[in-house]
Scaffold this motif. Structure first.
Motif, PDB file in Angstrom:
ATOM      1  N   LEU A   6      -7.763   4.279   3.900  1.00  0.00           N
ATOM      2  CA  LEU A   6      -8.087   2.837   4.563  1.00  0.00           C
ATOM      3  C   LEU A   6      -8.997   3.055   5.764  1.00  0.00           C
ATOM      4  CD1 LEU A   6      -4.593   1.141   4.850  1.00  0.00           C
ATOM      5  CD2 LEU A   6      -6.533   0.773   3.069  1.00  0.00           C
ATOM      6  N   LYS A  51      -2.268   6.443   0.526  1.00  0.00           N
ATOM      7  CA  LYS A  51      -3.619   5.637   0.364  1.00  0.00           C
ATOM      8  C   LYS A  51      -3.707   5.425   1.987  1.00  0.00           C
ATOM      9  CE  LYS A  51      -4.507   5.082  -4.002  1.00  0.00           C
ATOM     10  NZ  LYS A  51      -5.556   5.745  -4.539  1.00  0.00           N
ATOM     11  N   TYR A  53      -2.359  -5.594   4.022  1.00  0.00           N
ATOM     12  CA  TYR A  53      -1.206  -5.407   3.323  1.00  0.00           C
ATOM     13  C   TYR A  53      -0.113  -5.706   4.346  1.00  0.00           C
ATOM     14  CZ  TYR A  53      -4.160  -2.391   0.557  1.00  0.00           C
ATOM     15  OH  TYR A  53      -5.216  -1.985  -0.287  1.00  0.00           O
ATOM     16  N   VAL A  74       0.923  -1.358   0.173  1.00  0.00           N
ATOM     17  CA  VAL A  74      -0.031   0.136   0.215  1.00  0.00           C
ATOM     18  C   VAL A  74       0.852   1.221  -0.006  1.00  0.00           C
ATOM     19  CG1 VAL A  74      -0.159   0.102   2.633  1.00  0.00           C
ATOM     20  CG2 VAL A  74      -2.056   1.395   1.139  1.00  0.00           C
TER      21      VAL A  74
END
Length: 113
Positions: A45, A41, A73, A37
């Motif tokens: 989340l 981002k 992730y 990730v």
């Protein structure tokens, strides 16, 4: 028929390397599990509501703790910009750029097994 017998010179001339094996074979090569990730981002989340709450509590000393392994992730990469809001990120791996960007925003990188 005859590629390795009476037609060997023809095969060697027009199709070099047609017969034989090259290199080593790998049996049961296991793929590593490293879904990644990007830094840009991380706040998406948790969502906008939690982000706005973290911005409001920025000066109070309260910091959001984000475990990216709970979102599936294993590694945080350094692509993109990170808002200047402190964040404790827990992950199995960090790239060098991701670590620099998280620390520049006032956050902490925590390694987890």
């Amino acid at each position: 028929a005859g590629g390795q017998h009476h037609m060997r010179t023809w095969f060697d001339k027009f199709h070099p390397g047609y017969f034989g094996k090259v290199g080593m074979r790998t049996f049961h090569k296991e793929a590593k599990w490293i879904p990644t990730v990007n830094v840009e981002k991380l706040w998406s989340l948790v969502g906008d509501e939690i982000y706005n709450k973290a911005v409001a509590e920025k000066g109070n000393g309260k910091v959001l703790e984000l475990d990216v392994t709970k979102f599936g992730y294993a590694k945080v990469l350094g692509t993109g910009k990170l808002p200047n809001v402190p964040l404790v990120v827990i992950s199995r791996n960090f790239s060098k750029r991701a670590e620099e960007k998280i620390k520049a925003a006032g956050g902490i990188c925590v390694l987890r097994a």
